[in-house]
Write an enzyme that holds these catalytic residues in place. Structure first.
Site, PDB file in Angstrom:
ATOM      1  N   ASP A  67       0.727  -1.200  -0.068  1.00  0.00           N
ATOM      2  CA  ASP A  67       0.014  -0.051  -0.061  1.00  0.00           C
ATOM      3  C   ASP A  67       0.953   1.159  -0.042  1.00  0.00           C
ATOM      4  O   ASP A  67       1.997   1.241   0.130  1.00  0.00           O
ATOM      5  CB  ASP A  67      -0.945   0.106   1.175  1.00  0.00           C
ATOM      6  CG  ASP A  67      -0.390  -0.601   2.336  1.00  0.00           C
ATOM      7  OD1 ASP A  67       0.886  -0.681   2.387  1.00  0.00           O
ATOM      8  OD2 ASP A  67      -1.189  -0.925   3.413  1.00  0.00           O
ATOM      9  N   ASN A 131      -7.674  -2.414  14.277  1.00  0.00           N
ATOM     10  CA  ASN A 131      -9.146  -3.060  13.912  1.00  0.00           C
ATOM     11  C   ASN A 131      -9.176  -4.188  12.938  1.00  0.00           C
ATOM     12  O   ASN A 131     -10.215  -4.343  12.675  1.00  0.00           O
ATOM     13  CB  ASN A 131      -9.553  -1.589  13.337  1.00  0.00           C
ATOM     14  CG  ASN A 131      -8.972  -1.471  12.047  1.00  0.00           C
ATOM     15  OD1 ASN A 131      -8.244  -2.121  11.632  1.00  0.00           O
ATOM     16  ND2 ASN A 131      -9.528  -0.242  11.377  1.00  0.00           N
ATOM     17  N   HIS A 133      -7.336  -4.564  10.296  1.00  0.00           N
ATOM     18  CA  HIS A 133      -7.058  -4.610   8.838  1.00  0.00           C
ATOM     19  C   HIS A 133      -5.802  -5.125   8.331  1.00  0.00           C
ATOM     20  O   HIS A 133      -4.831  -5.525   9.337  1.00  0.00           O
ATOM     21  CB  HIS A 133      -7.074  -2.839   8.659  1.00  0.00           C
ATOM     22  CG  HIS A 133      -5.824  -2.175   9.022  1.00  0.00           C
ATOM     23  ND1 HIS A 133      -6.054  -0.890   9.303  1.00  0.00           N
ATOM     24  CD2 HIS A 133      -4.456  -2.592   9.104  1.00  0.00           C
ATOM     25  CE1 HIS A 133      -4.972  -0.336   9.627  1.00  0.00           C
ATOM     26  NE2 HIS A 133      -3.989  -1.369   9.501  1.00  0.00           N
ATOM     27  N   GLU A 138      -9.703  -2.023   5.476  1.00  0.00           N
ATOM     28  CA  GLU A 138     -10.461  -1.684   6.762  1.00  0.00           C
ATOM     29  C   GLU A 138     -11.710  -2.529   6.836  1.00  0.00           C
ATOM     30  O   GLU A 138     -12.288  -2.989   5.946  1.00  0.00           O
ATOM     31  CB  GLU A 138     -10.788   0.015   6.789  1.00  0.00           C
ATOM     32  CG  GLU A 138      -9.476   0.881   6.557  1.00  0.00           C
ATOM     33  CD  GLU A 138      -8.581   0.990   7.656  1.00  0.00           C
ATOM     34  OE1 GLU A 138      -8.742   0.151   8.695  1.00  0.00           O
ATOM     35  OE2 GLU A 138      -7.976   2.068   7.919  1.00  0.00           O
TER      36      GLU A 138
HETATM   37  C1  F6R Z   1       1.516  -1.312   6.192  1.00  0.00           C
HETATM   38  C2  F6R Z   1       0.107  -2.218   6.354  1.00  0.00           C
HETATM   39  C3  F6R Z   1      -0.747  -2.077   7.672  1.00  0.00           C
HETATM   40  C4  F6R Z   1       0.195  -2.405   8.787  1.00  0.00           C
HETATM   41  C5  F6R Z   1      -0.822  -2.236  10.168  1.00  0.00           C
HETATM   42  C6  F6R Z   1      -0.077  -2.749  11.304  1.00  0.00           C
HETATM   43  O1  F6R Z   1       1.945  -1.513   4.913  1.00  0.00           O
HETATM   44  O2  F6R Z   1      -0.269  -2.532   5.397  1.00  0.00           O
HETATM   45  O3  F6R Z   1      -1.784  -2.906   7.376  1.00  0.00           O
HETATM   46  O4  F6R Z   1       0.705  -3.672   8.692  1.00  0.00           O
HETATM   47  O5  F6R Z   1      -1.317  -1.110  10.177  1.00  0.00           O
HETATM   48  O6  F6R Z   1       0.833  -1.485  11.413  1.00  0.00           O
HETATM   49  P1  F6R Z   1       2.326  -1.517  12.393  1.00  0.00           P
HETATM   50  O7  F6R Z   1       2.918  -2.789  12.270  1.00  0.00           O
HETATM   51  O8  F6R Z   1       2.688  -0.021  12.552  1.00  0.00           O
HETATM   52  O9  F6R Z   1       1.477  -1.893  13.972  1.00  0.00           O
END
Ligand code: F6R
Length: 233
Positions: A67, A131, A133, A138
């Site tokens: 992403d 959450n 995701h 989301e």
């Molecule tokens: C990032 C991504 C997100 C993160 C998720 C956890 O490329 O796709 O889904 O993996 O938000 O983020 P952290 O690792 O910062 O807790």
């Protein structure tokens, strides 16, 4: 789904590293799906260390990131391009033509979908949102299929605020790989560490619903969930 609990973040990172290291050695032309965020930082450091010791060669490896924020250029310090360059790509011998990250400045969802189709992902690394995701998919009424533009939820914007000086600077939209595309990866490693992820980990293993995007991983034939004690239930 194979669920493994480790003592701490470093052990989770090391387990993921061993899996990637062995896979890259077995298949030097491997395609890796990569995530940004705090969770994979330990893994990326171990990959860099291993490369510096001459143990790993990335010259034929392809990477496809999950992403990117909408509106941020490659050079923006908070862009995922920049994150990946800083933490991995500038430190290993990967060829720039083998690196794919959505361009935050243009809607290139179709192009990205084609890239994923022409470079089937061998191992996909996933972090987990508080959450539930995965990538920027989301909680929703449906599981997304392909790369698309997404409005970030308040909870995700809040969680990401630690990387920005002002909350209003955080982009509100992003481009993300779809869940259908993530599910085409041959193997998936879902990493989750810290107490803040415990509810999401529990929900990942609960009823499969698009309100918990990560729960779909229960339907994938080859998923390893690597968590530390704090994130385990
Ligand atoms: C990032 C991504 C997100 C993160 C998720 C956890 O490329 O796709 O889904 O993996 O938000 O983020 P952290 O690792 O910062 O807790």
């Amino acid at each position: 789904m194979k669920f493994s609990v480790f003592d701490n973040y470093d052990e989770v990172s090391f387990e993921a590293f061993k899996i990637l290291r062995d896979a890259i050695r077995t298949n030097p032309t491997i395609t890796l799906g990569l995530a940004t965020g705090s969770t994979p930082l330990g893994l990326y450091k171990l990959l860099v260390d291993s490369y510096e010791k001459g143990e790993l060669d990335f010259s034929k490896v392809t990477t496809i990131n999950l992403d990117e924020y909408e509106g941020l250029s490659e050079n923006h310090p908070q862009s995922y391009h920049h994150f990946m360059n800083e933490n991995l790509f500038s430190k290993i011998n990967i060829h720039p033509k083998n690196i794919f990250i959505p361009n935050g400045l243009t809607d290139e969802c179709e192009r990205y979908h084609k890239i994923i189709n022409t470079h089937p992902i061998d191992i996909q690394i996933l972090g987990l949102g508080e959450n539930g995701h995965i990538a920027f998919n989301e909680p929703d009424d449906n599981f997304s299929r392909v790369t698309h533009r997404v409005q970030l939820t308040k909870s995700t914007i809040h969680a990401n605020s630690r990387f920005f000086t002002k909350e209003e600077d955080i982009p509100k939209f992003a481009y993300t790989m779809g869940i259908g595309e993530i599910m085409t990866a041959k193997q998936i490693l879902l990493l989750a560490t810290g107490a803040k992820k415990a509810n999401a980990v529990k929900a990942t293993l609960g009823p499969v619903t698009p309100q918990v995007p990560s729960s779909i991983l229960q339907f994938h034939p080859n998923v390893k969930v690597l968590v530390d004690k704090e994130a385990s239930i």
